[in-house]
Design an enzyme around this catalytic site. Sequence first.
Site, PDB file in Angstrom:
ATOM      1  N   SER A 175      -8.783  67.795  15.982  1.00 55.08           N
ATOM      2  CA  SER A 175      -7.330  67.930  15.429  1.00 55.08           C
ATOM      3  C   SER A 175      -6.588  67.569  16.740  1.00 55.08           C
ATOM      4  CB  SER A 175      -7.227  69.067  14.822  1.00 55.08           C
ATOM      5  OG  SER A 175      -6.166  69.055  13.721  1.00 55.08           O
ATOM      6  N   ARG A 208       1.433  78.970   6.430  1.00 63.80           N
ATOM      7  CA  ARG A 208       0.222  79.090   6.399  1.00 63.80           C
ATOM      8  C   ARG A 208      -0.414  78.792   5.394  1.00 63.80           C
ATOM      9  NH1 ARG A 208      -4.078  78.134   9.892  1.00 63.80           N
ATOM     10  NH2 ARG A 208      -5.752  79.548   9.514  1.00 63.80           N
ATOM     11  N   ASP A 242     -11.588  64.259   4.984  1.00 62.30           N
ATOM     12  CA  ASP A 242     -10.187  64.909   5.680  1.00 62.30           C
ATOM     13  C   ASP A 242      -9.093  63.787   5.101  1.00 62.30           C
ATOM     14  OD1 ASP A 242      -8.212  65.556   7.378  1.00 62.30           O
ATOM     15  OD2 ASP A 242      -9.459  65.425   9.145  1.00 62.30           O
ATOM     16  N   HIS A 250     -10.358  68.604   6.359  1.00 64.45           N
ATOM     17  CA  HIS A 250     -10.066  68.642   7.998  1.00 64.45           C
ATOM     18  C   HIS A 250     -10.971  69.809   8.550  1.00 64.45           C
ATOM     19  CE1 HIS A 250      -7.660  67.618  11.138  1.00 64.45           C
ATOM     20  NE2 HIS A 250      -7.239  69.000  11.289  1.00 64.45           N
ATOM     21  N   ASP A 251     -11.043  70.849   7.823  1.00 60.23           N
ATOM     22  CA  ASP A 251     -11.838  71.958   8.227  1.00 60.23           C
ATOM     23  C   ASP A 251     -13.135  71.592   8.718  1.00 60.23           C
ATOM     24  OD1 ASP A 251     -10.075  73.990   8.560  1.00 60.23           O
ATOM     25  OD2 ASP A 251     -10.772  74.984   6.882  1.00 60.23           O
TER      26      ASP A 251
END
Lengths: 376, 376
Positions: free
Chosen positions: A142, A212, A307, A340-341
């Site tokens: 990232s 968040r 992602d 994405h994680d």
Amino acid sequence: MHFPAPLPLQGGTSIADYTLMYETYGVLNADHSNAVLVCHALNASHHVAGVYEEADGTKNVGWWDNMIGPGKPVDTDRFFVIGVNNLGSCFGSTGPMHINSASGKPYGAAFPVVTVEDWVHAQARLADALGIGQFAAVMGGSLGGMQAMAWSMLYPERIRHSVVIASTPKLSAQNIAFNDVARQAILTDPDYHGGDYYAHGVVPRRGLRVARMVGHITYLSDDDMAEKFGRTLRNGDYQFGFGIDFEIESYLRYQGDKFSEYFDANTYLLITKALDYFDPARTFGGDLTKALANTQAEFLLVSFSTDWRFAPERSREIVQALVNNKRKVAYAEIDAPHGHDAFLLEDPRYINVVRAYYDNVWKEIEAGKFDNKARA
Amino acid sequence: MHFPAPLPLQGGTSIADYTLMYETYGVLNADHSNAVLVCHALNASHHVAGVYEEADGTKNVGWWDNMIGPGKPVDTDRFFVIGVNNLGSCFGSTGPMHINSASGKPYGAAFPVVTVEDWVHAQARLADALGIGQFAAVMGGSLGGMQAMAWSMLYPERIRHSVVIASTPKLSAQNIAFNDVARQAILTDPDYHGGDYYAHGVVPRRGLRVARMVGHITYLSDDDMAEKFGRTLRNGDYQFGFGIDFEIESYLRYQGDKFSEYFDANTYLLITKALDYFDPARTFGGDLTKALANTQAEFLLVSFSTDWRFAPERSREIVQALVNNKRKVAYAEIDAPHGHDAFLLEDPRYINVVRAYYDNVWKEIEAGKFDNKARA
């Protein structure tokens, strides 16, 4: 490590002096050819691997411990790995909560907006101090991948391999939009106090929590969320109020609460700006091929099918620009459900791609083949 | 129109009495067979077509004016069209800002959480009062489409056609997550005052602004945002601060500011809950086919290729469940770049599909063919 000389910044100002927190794993070999720099993403730190103790005594595991360690893909029995906390972050390196020597007060809003390139220049000074002329590899996922890319452009002769995972050559309008929602949540929190909340003994916790929550949604795939949470109700039936109905609400609020307790709001603002500003092709009229023309490294890129934050298409743009430059580039697109994680998770195909790549990096070192000028 | 009888609500409570604001276009024919009910989505109202005057004298155009009016796809020279503002909304129908006759104070947080089904029951009483036994069609986009679906299940004999655009049989975990971020932004705004902010002379504007910004991102497609805004800078270069750098930031903040000036925060909370709770298959063990088994209407469904909020897949689930029930259903999947918002826009293929459908509805009326029992 403290750096007493001013660091000029891309924004036109400079930071008078600064400290970088870093952590190392493994042993630097005799010819200093086995160093790997690991760059962190938004909310991580220099604690990349192993077990470390927090200030309050609780023990935590490094954020990339599945990737880095003895016998792991980036094998610390072979490599000398450095994790570094970036300028402006809130885990020990100089950041907004530290005292500004010019004013004698915490920087707060006076902390300069720093860029990926600024971080790389700061990291290069750390490399100098550690006696590392050339890294075997610089790697990151990232935002960390952006730093690995920036290294290959800013210090082409100082990096043999650039490992860029789940990254992008620049943020899209949608990416920027999500970041701006997060920033607006923080900036409009009455406890933000123009960035100087330290003096007021408060933190803009509400804003940081919402920031968040919205960020977290973009890290997960729609499918993964459906699989993990679906429409599962916390208490079996609708509550007809604004408390928690669905498990996904409980999860996100918990993530937001936890984050708002340990992360600094000014750091969140700074790091999202660094993300937004990264766009190496910008000074080349948008031509990424030209931007990457002076690189000398070999590249590994990895992307993940679900992602949607930095989709595979974005990695392919980088691959294409490198191919246009006749750079040596390996690319793996992993069909993984975790969005994405996924770059932090355990997919064996992903882990094995990185392992195989580093096995080859190690073979080069063993063979003494590490003059990257010869390849350029 | 005021309704003095209590309305029982799905949440187990009831509302003692209520008013529904509505607006009509065209003329109800002699046998009352040409009525079309238009249901609104999150932030719209009963002003569906034509030009109307706001309280401050400014003139606005109805939110579906491209679709509804003389000579338009839903031709008000043919149909008697009713736009109705839902319970809990903030455009005239009874909502959180109105006086609760039980307490003599504004409802605020005491306004009950209402569902799509509650709205439909309230609308049915309006239909009764207007002498409409059976609608030629009930139509809506997004949340409005959910109401059109609910009508077909709750009052199968009272609706000949159900027109469901850019909708879904239920929200996904990701959809709920975005709604909860929006709600948390409002609920944690210090000006929210537990929902009773009217008494404090404030509105939770900051929270509502962030809620709208995050919502707005989900209405647009990634591609459309890239096309419209890309990475265009407001002032030609990076500003190295937290003001506006990118046009997309300017656009979103403006949308958020504007929205927070006219929309009620309690209404936002209520309407997102109605979205989250809609799940007609829930009482049928998740079986949408069973949920739709008692419908008698014919259906038109439309979805848009780049709608990632309620993607075409979600419309196809509805179509499949209707086909399983051997219902007559037309479905158009429009390859449009504008994301979820496409249902409000001018794509000629979309407009023409709706026009063709209503032309046939009109032919049925002219032929006197409107006993839908015969079709069941």
